[in-house]
Enzyme design. Sequence first.
Site, PDB file in Angstrom:
ATOM      1  CG  HIS A 184     103.639  39.249  75.690  1.00 19.55           C
ATOM      2  ND1 HIS A 184     104.737  39.052  76.783  1.00 19.55           N
ATOM      3  CD2 HIS A 184     103.983  39.763  75.101  1.00 19.55           C
ATOM      4  CE1 HIS A 184     105.870  39.256  76.010  1.00 19.55           C
ATOM      5  NE2 HIS A 184     105.870  40.002  75.420  1.00 19.55           N
ATOM      6  NE  ARG A 225     110.836  39.533  78.174  1.00 19.22           N
ATOM      7  CZ  ARG A 225     109.998  39.758  76.556  1.00 19.22           C
ATOM      8  NH1 ARG A 225     109.204  40.719  76.474  1.00 19.22           N
ATOM      9  NH2 ARG A 225     110.651  39.298  75.574  1.00 19.22           N
ATOM     10  CD  GLU A 271     103.763  37.491  79.953  1.00 12.87           C
ATOM     11  OE1 GLU A 271     103.617  36.851  78.422  1.00 12.87           O
ATOM     12  OE2 GLU A 271     103.956  38.085  80.069  1.00 12.87           O
TER      13      GLU A 271
END
Length: 322
Positions: free
Chosen positions: A283, A236, A265
């Site tokens: 991603h 993450r 993000e």
Amino acid sequence: MPTLLITRPLPEPVVAAARAGFDVTLREDTRPLDALELREALLSFDAVLPTLGDLFSAEVFADVPRPRARLLANFGVGYNHIDTAAAHAAGIMVSNTPGAVTDATADIALMLILMTARRAGEGERLVRSGRWEGWHPTQMLGLHVSGKRIGIIGMGRIGQAIARRAHFGFGMEVVFHNRSPLADPGLPATQVTMAEAMAADVVVVAVPGGPATRHLIDAEALAHMRPHAIFVNIARGDVVDEAALVKALQKGQIAGAGLDVYEFEPRVTPALLHMENVTLLPHLGTAALEVRTAMGLMAVDNLTAWAAGRTPPNLVTPPPAG
């Protein structure tokens, strides 16, 4: 028939499976739920199938003291966008989709290792620019990964899948750091301190997101890396202090980085965008149709079990109080 909100477009087989057992509202917007939509979701539906970016924070639950929703069947293994303690206090279960994402995410980790070590992104940009003048013996020399040491931070399902690929595919020596002792990692591998894992030739982060791992990779951790080494994050974004990573790259403290996730993000720290020694992916960890379908069907399995009065097979246990 219980009502269900699916917060983003999903593969058609997933939507069809959900419609078989639920009165489905399918949200067509690809962006995360906004503040109002988050609260309306808890008030208006029996269950919600959310995903990354749908920020069900403690504040959201506090604003909806008597929610109608009883299950958040998260699409994805990571669920740090959901405050599970606040959900549990509100009487709402949370489930996720582990297993289905393991191999696809491990594949992306190896892609980032190879792209960064062998300067593939930089090389492709050179060819596309029309500035490539042909092969010569010292052009774009990178890191040869075969036989090197890989340090894996977090040796869960995904960490072990990365380790298998690195060891059996590239003959890499595997060391790993894990928050708890791991008696059998399933392959030749040595559990070491965080500092020793960070001192490997290639470092890959594969820990869960959440408050316990936020900025786990900070300036102190990066200081243990070596100038020829590369750093990869497929976990993450907020596991890494991006400002510290930028400084390490700018100072030549490490040779390069490969990132599939970002601290803010979808915003990427601007300095990273201009670094040739950084590989940036949008991603893509689980971005294969069969994988996303499997994830969605696992989420539907959790929903179906809940609707039948059974415990969802992938129920997330809330953190202990205090």
